[in-house]
Design a protein around this motif. Structure first.
Motif, short mmCIF file in Angstrom:
data_model
loop_
_atom_site.label_atom_id
_atom_site.label_comp_id
_atom_site.label_asym_id
_atom_site.label_seq_id
_atom_site.Cartn_x
_atom_site.Cartn_y
_atom_site.Cartn_z
N GLU A 181 -21.14 16.47 44.90
CA GLU A 181 -20.73 17.67 45.61
C GLU A 181 -20.79 19.08 44.74
O GLU A 181 -21.19 19.99 44.98
N ARG A 182 -20.14 18.47 43.50
CA ARG A 182 -20.13 19.65 42.49
C ARG A 182 -21.39 20.11 41.76
O ARG A 182 -21.84 21.27 41.59
N GLU A 183 -22.43 19.13 41.60
CA GLU A 183 -23.72 19.33 41.34
C GLU A 183 -24.51 20.14 42.15
O GLU A 183 -25.11 21.11 42.07
N ALA A 184 -24.37 19.70 43.65
CA ALA A 184 -25.13 20.67 44.73
C ALA A 184 -24.54 21.78 44.85
O ALA A 184 -25.16 22.94 44.77
N ALA A 185 -23.06 22.19 44.61
CA ALA A 185 -22.65 23.58 44.45
C ALA A 185 -22.88 24.24 43.31
O ALA A 185 -23.45 25.71 43.64
N HIS A 186 -23.24 23.76 42.19
CA HIS A 186 -23.75 24.23 40.91
C HIS A 186 -25.11 24.70 41.29
O HIS A 186 -25.70 25.87 40.76
#
Length: 244
Positions: free
Chosen positions: A216-221
């Motif tokens: 989720e963090r990678e997708a948001a980034h």
């Protein structure tokens, strides 16, 4: 095949003699034996020297398996393999052997609800671990004249944990105390397996949760710069009649 020299098969101590091993091959000193073949088939009564010859021809040992027989019963077998397999079985039996552990929980006949739930929680934990639990009701002063209070409390506790354990020893008076023993439905070994499986499942769930958070963090980034670029594009072309 092990052809051993003549010699004793027992050791002597001040407390008597202890047999160390079966007599095999040349240690068998009787004139004849009741012979059993390597596959358990009965050969019959034969002279010992003939039985030894058969053992040599088959590359096996002649092992005295029932010295009390008349004549003794001997079998053709690979004695080294026989001892190894017996040692393996003994190790497996020791590995599977579990020590019986009895936990103890003490209660008062007039215990309050909160303390009862706490004590019951400990009993539940012990039973889940495959341990027996000795429940002791302690009477003081005038409480000794009201044994029914302790009996009812023990019955209530047994009913509350009936899914995990059973009454192994019914409530009985022992001086100022009343005692009951609860036994677990699961064996200690099975309880250990279940605990290990539950631990692995919990670890897997935690790992999946961490992986989902990382994704989720990678997708948001990754989506952040693109969204900003699109926003800037819209602000630079506010007139619909002007071609971009």
């Amino acid at each position: 095949m092990q052809f051993l020299p003549w010699g004793p098969t027992t050791t002597h101590t001040t407390g008597g003699h202890i047999s160390t091993e079966l007599r095999i091959n040349e240690r068998i000193r009787v004139p004849e034996v009741r012979l059993v073949g390597p596959n358990g088939e009965t050969v019959g009564i034969v002279p010992t020297d003939q039985a030894l010859k058969l053992a040599q021809e088959a590359d096996l040992d002649l092992v005295e398996i029932a010295p009390q027989g008349r004549p003794p019963v001997c079998k053709l077998m690979d004695y080294g393999k026989f001892k190894y397999e017996n040692a393996q079985k003994a190790r497996e039996a020791r590995r599977n052997q579990t020590n019986v552990i009895i936990k103890e929980m003490k209660l008062r006949p007039k215990i309050d609800a909160h303390d009862y739930e706490t004590k019951k929680g400990h009993v539940v934990r012990f039973l889940k671990a495959g341990d027996k639990v000795k429940i002791t009701i302690m009477f003081r002063g005038r409480e000794q004249h009201r044994p029914e209070l302790g009996f009812r409390l023990l019955q209530k506790l047994a009913e509350d944990v009936t899914e995990l354990g059973f009454i192994e020893s019914s409530p009985k008076q022992d001086g100022r105390n009343m005692i009951m023993v609860l036994g677990p439905h699961k064996k200690k070994a099975d309880a250990k397996i279940d605990a290990a499986a539950a631990k692995e499942e919990k670890m897997a769930e935690r790992a999946a949760m961490v992986a989902a958070e990382d994704a989720e963090r990678e997708a948001a980034h990754a989506a952040g710069p693109v969204a900003a670029k699109k926003e800037r594009g819209r602000s630079e072309n506010l007139d619909d009649d002007i071609e971009a």
